[in-house]
Scaffold this motif. Structure first.
Motif, PDB file in Angstrom:
ATOM      1  N   TYR A  55      45.048  32.098  59.506  1.00  0.00           N
ATOM      2  CA  TYR A  55      45.872  32.351  58.772  1.00  0.00           C
ATOM      3  C   TYR A  55      45.872  31.992  57.382  1.00  0.00           C
ATOM      4  CZ  TYR A  55      48.095  27.730  60.120  1.00  0.00           C
ATOM      5  OH  TYR A  55      48.712  26.915  59.898  1.00  0.00           O
ATOM      6  N   THR A  56      44.895  30.544  57.413  1.00  0.00           N
ATOM      7  CA  THR A  56      44.521  29.566  56.724  1.00  0.00           C
ATOM      8  C   THR A  56      43.465  30.194  55.834  1.00  0.00           C
ATOM      9  OG1 THR A  56      43.492  28.975  57.799  1.00  0.00           O
ATOM     10  CG2 THR A  56      45.406  27.512  57.444  1.00  0.00           C
ATOM     11  N   LEU A  57      43.312  30.969  56.228  1.00  0.00           N
ATOM     12  CA  LEU A  57      41.591  31.834  55.513  1.00  0.00           C
ATOM     13  C   LEU A  57      42.114  31.978  54.392  1.00  0.00           C
ATOM     14  CD1 LEU A  57      38.527  31.915  55.570  1.00  0.00           C
ATOM     15  CD2 LEU A  57      38.809  34.653  56.684  1.00  0.00           C
ATOM     16  N   LYS A  58      43.057  32.601  53.608  1.00  0.00           N
ATOM     17  CA  LYS A  58      43.003  33.416  52.218  1.00  0.00           C
ATOM     18  C   LYS A  58      42.926  32.329  51.497  1.00  0.00           C
ATOM     19  CE  LYS A  58      44.963  37.906  50.459  1.00  0.00           C
ATOM     20  NZ  LYS A  58      46.752  38.866  49.705  1.00  0.00           N
ATOM     21  N   ALA A  59      43.887  31.551  51.636  1.00  0.00           N
ATOM     22  CA  ALA A  59      44.317  30.159  50.823  1.00  0.00           C
ATOM     23  C   ALA A  59      43.325  29.732  50.615  1.00  0.00           C
ATOM     24  CB  ALA A  59      45.662  29.189  51.397  1.00  0.00           C
ATOM     25  N   VAL A  94      31.915  28.433  57.939  1.00  0.00           N
ATOM     26  CA  VAL A  94      33.062  27.541  57.548  1.00  0.00           C
ATOM     27  C   VAL A  94      34.155  26.902  57.376  1.00  0.00           C
ATOM     28  CG1 VAL A  94      33.139  25.220  56.103  1.00  0.00           C
ATOM     29  CG2 VAL A  94      31.248  26.383  56.839  1.00  0.00           C
ATOM     30  N   ALA A  95      35.469  28.272  56.784  1.00  0.00           N
ATOM     31  CA  ALA A  95      36.644  27.708  56.748  1.00  0.00           C
ATOM     32  C   ALA A  95      37.598  28.447  58.237  1.00  0.00           C
ATOM     33  CB  ALA A  95      37.157  28.810  55.676  1.00  0.00           C
ATOM     34  N   ILE A  96      36.740  29.617  58.669  1.00  0.00           N
ATOM     35  CA  ILE A  96      37.073  30.088  60.098  1.00  0.00           C
ATOM     36  C   ILE A  96      36.979  29.102  60.580  1.00  0.00           C
ATOM     37  CG2 ILE A  96      37.341  31.639  61.790  1.00  0.00           C
ATOM     38  CD1 ILE A  96      36.011  33.415  59.593  1.00  0.00           C
ATOM     39  N   LEU A  97      35.505  28.059  61.019  1.00  0.00           N
ATOM     40  CA  LEU A  97      35.713  27.623  61.946  1.00  0.00           C
ATOM     41  C   LEU A  97      36.737  26.433  61.665  1.00  0.00           C
ATOM     42  CD1 LEU A  97      34.368  27.432  64.755  1.00  0.00           C
ATOM     43  CD2 LEU A  97      33.641  29.368  63.147  1.00  0.00           C
ATOM     44  N   ASP A  98      36.595  26.119  60.278  1.00  0.00           N
ATOM     45  CA  ASP A  98      37.629  24.911  60.594  1.00  0.00           C
ATOM     46  C   ASP A  98      38.976  24.681  60.880  1.00  0.00           C
ATOM     47  OD1 ASP A  98      38.236  22.159  58.908  1.00  0.00           O
ATOM     48  OD2 ASP A  98      39.598  23.597  57.975  1.00  0.00           O
ATOM     49  N   HIS A  99      39.147  26.078  61.229  1.00  0.00           N
ATOM     50  CA  HIS A  99      40.482  26.254  61.769  1.00  0.00           C
ATOM     51  C   HIS A  99      40.650  26.386  62.968  1.00  0.00           C
ATOM     52  CE1 HIS A  99      44.650  27.794  61.734  1.00  0.00           C
ATOM     53  NE2 HIS A  99      44.508  28.737  62.920  1.00  0.00           N
ATOM     54  N   LEU A 100      39.737  26.838  63.463  1.00  0.00           N
ATOM     55  CA  LEU A 100      39.797  27.233  65.454  1.00  0.00           C
ATOM     56  C   LEU A 100      39.398  25.991  65.694  1.00  0.00           C
ATOM     57  CD1 LEU A 100      37.195  30.681  65.017  1.00  0.00           C
ATOM     58  CD2 LEU A 100      40.292  30.679  64.979  1.00  0.00           C
ATOM     59  N   VAL A 101      39.050  25.307  65.161  1.00  0.00           N
ATOM     60  CA  VAL A 101      38.413  24.077  66.143  1.00  0.00           C
ATOM     61  C   VAL A 101      39.893  23.036  66.118  1.00  0.00           C
ATOM     62  CG1 VAL A 101      36.158  24.356  65.571  1.00  0.00           C
ATOM     63  CG2 VAL A 101      37.602  22.907  64.312  1.00  0.00           C
ATOM     64  N   GLN A 102      41.057  22.825  65.156  1.00  0.00           N
ATOM     65  CA  GLN A 102      41.889  22.806  65.012  1.00  0.00           C
ATOM     66  C   GLN A 102      43.014  22.113  66.576  1.00  0.00           C
ATOM     67  OE1 GLN A 102      42.529  20.356  62.782  1.00  0.00           O
ATOM     68  NE2 GLN A 102      40.676  20.820  62.189  1.00  0.00           N
ATOM     69  N   LYS A 103      42.097  23.667  67.729  1.00  0.00           N
ATOM     70  CA  LYS A 103      42.901  23.904  68.641  1.00  0.00           C
ATOM     71  C   LYS A 103      41.759  23.115  70.150  1.00  0.00           C
ATOM     72  CE  LYS A 103      45.830  27.705  68.594  1.00  0.00           C
ATOM     73  NZ  LYS A 103      46.381  29.491  68.653  1.00  0.00           N
ATOM     74  N   ASP A 104      42.709  22.316  71.558  1.00  0.00           N
ATOM     75  CA  ASP A 104      41.640  21.742  72.078  1.00  0.00           C
ATOM     76  C   ASP A 104      40.850  22.746  72.722  1.00  0.00           C
ATOM     77  OD1 ASP A 104      42.926  19.377  71.159  1.00  0.00           O
ATOM     78  OD2 ASP A 104      44.446  19.078  72.653  1.00  0.00           O
ATOM     79  N   ALA A 105      41.378  23.435  73.073  1.00  0.00           N
ATOM     80  CA  ALA A 105      41.144  24.885  74.025  1.00  0.00           C
ATOM     81  C   ALA A 105      39.466  25.628  73.826  1.00  0.00           C
ATOM     82  CB  ALA A 105      41.489  26.509  74.496  1.00  0.00           C
TER      83      ALA A 105
END
Length: 297
Positions: A266-270, A23-34
Motif C-alpha cells: 500500500y506504500t508503493l504508490k506514495a 527497492v520500494a517494494i522490498l522496503d515494505h515487505l521486509v518490515q514483517k518478521d515472517a
C-alpha cells in the motif's frame, strides 16, 4: 534464443525504473518478521561492468544510472535515494564501475531468514550468476537455477511461510514472451493469490507491448486484487524508429518501459509519486519525456 545479453543494457533508464520500484517494494515487505520468498524469473548475470565492452558499446548506462548518479536531484525522493545508495554500496568514490542487477539488489535488502530463488536460462549468464553468487557465501538462502523461470516458479508457489514476491522481466526478444508473462501471472494468482507480482516490460511499437498491461489489469481485476502501473518515457518512439530506419548511426535504444505490480504494498504508490517526475527530469532526452502512475482494485 540465447542472443539477448543484459550487459548491453545494464543501468539504462529501464533499470532505474525497475530497480527503484523493486527497492520500494522490498522496503515494505521486509518490515514483517515472517520469511519472505523472492523469485526472480530472469536473473541475468547479477553484476555488470559499466566500463566493460558491452556497456560502453551500447552507451545506455550513460543515459541512465550514470546521468542520475552524477547529478542526483537536490531533494531526492526517498525511494530514488534508497536505490542510488544501494548502487553506491557496490562502488567506491567517483563514477560507478559496477552495476548490481536485481539478484544483488535483492540480496542486499533481504534478511537472513528470507529465501531468494534466481532463474537464468542463458548458459553464459547462468555460469556468471552462479560464480557471482558463490562469492557471497550465502549458503541455502540463495539458489541459482539454470532453468526456464516461467515454469520454474510454479514449484515454489505457494511458499511455506505464505509470503512471496515474484519479479518477472524477460527480454521480450520473442513475441510469445508477452503471452507467457500474462500466463505466468494468471497461473501464479491461482496458486498463491496473495503474492506480490512485479512485471517489467518495454514500451515499444509492438501491439503486444501495449496489450500486456491491459491484460494484467484485467487479470488483477478478475481476481479481485489491487494493482499499480508505472511507466517512464525518456524520448519519442519516433526517434527510435527513425534510427532503426537508418537515419541515425547510434543504436536507437529503448524509448520507454513500464512496471505493473499485482498486490503492491500500500506504500508503493506514495513512494513512486515523487520519484517518477525526478526520473523524467534527470533522464528525459526530449520534450516527450513523461511518466504515468495509476492504480486500482
Amino acid at each position: 534464443m540465447f542472443s539477448y545479453r543484459h550487459a548491453f543494457h545494464a543501468g539504462n533508464h529501464a533499470d532505474v525504473l525497475k530497480h527503484t520500484t523493486l527497492v520500494a517494494i522490498l522496503d515494505h515487505l521486509v518490515q514483517k518478521d515472517a520469511v519472505l520468498t523472492v523469485l526472480d524469473t530472469h536473473a541475468g548475470a547479477g553484476l555488470y561492468r559499466l566500463d566493460g565492452d558491452y556497456a560502453t558499446k551500447s552507451g545506455e548506462a550513460q543515459e541512465g544510472i550514470l546521468r542520475l548518479y552524477g547529478s542526483p536531484p537536490a531533494d531526492c525522493a526517498p525511494a530514488l535515494q534508497a536505490y542510488l545508495d544501494l548502487v553506491r554500496g557496490f562502488n567506491g568514490s567517483g563514477n560507478p564501475k559496477v552495476y548490481p542487477g536485481s539478484p544483488f539488489l535483492l540480496e542486499r535488502l533481504l534478511r537472513p531468514q528470507d529465501k531468494l530463488k534466481l532463474f537464468e536460462l542463458h548458459p553464459t549468464d547462468a555460469r556468471a550468476l552462479a560464480g557471482n553468487i558463490a562469492q557471497l557465501d550465502a549458503g541455502r538462502r540463495i539458489a541459482v537455477l539454470s532453468e526456464d523461470g516461467f515454469e520454474g516458479v510454479k514449484k515454489f508457489l505457494p511458499p511455506p511461510a505464505r509470503r512471496a514476491l515474484v519479479l518477472c522481466d524477460p527480454s521480450y526478444e520473442l513475441k510469445q514472451d508477452y503471452a507467457r508473462v500474462a500466463a505466468l501471472v494468471a497461473d501464479s494468482l491461482k496458486r498463491f493469490a496473495t503474492g506480490t507480482y512485479a512485471v517489467w516490460y518495454p514500451l515499444i511499437a509492438r501491439p503486444e507491448a501495449h496489450e500486456l498491461p491491459r491484460r494484467l489489469r484485467t487479470l488483477a481485476t478478475q481476481a479481485g486484487k489491487p494493482w499499480l502501473h508505472a511507466t517512464l518515457t525518456v524520448k519519442s518512439s519516433k526517434m527510435a524508429s527513425a534510427a532503426v530506419a537508418g537515419e541515425g548511426a547510434k543504436r536507437p535504444g529503448l524509448p520507454a518501459s513500464g512496471m505493473f505490480v499485482v498486490n503492491p504494498p500500500y506504500t508503493l504508490k506514495a513512494a513512486l509519486a515523487p520519484a517518477l517526475p525526478q526520473m523524467v527530469a534527470a533522464l528525459g532526452q526530449d520534450r516527450h519525456a513523461a511518466f504515468s502512475l495509476e492504480s486500482g482494485g
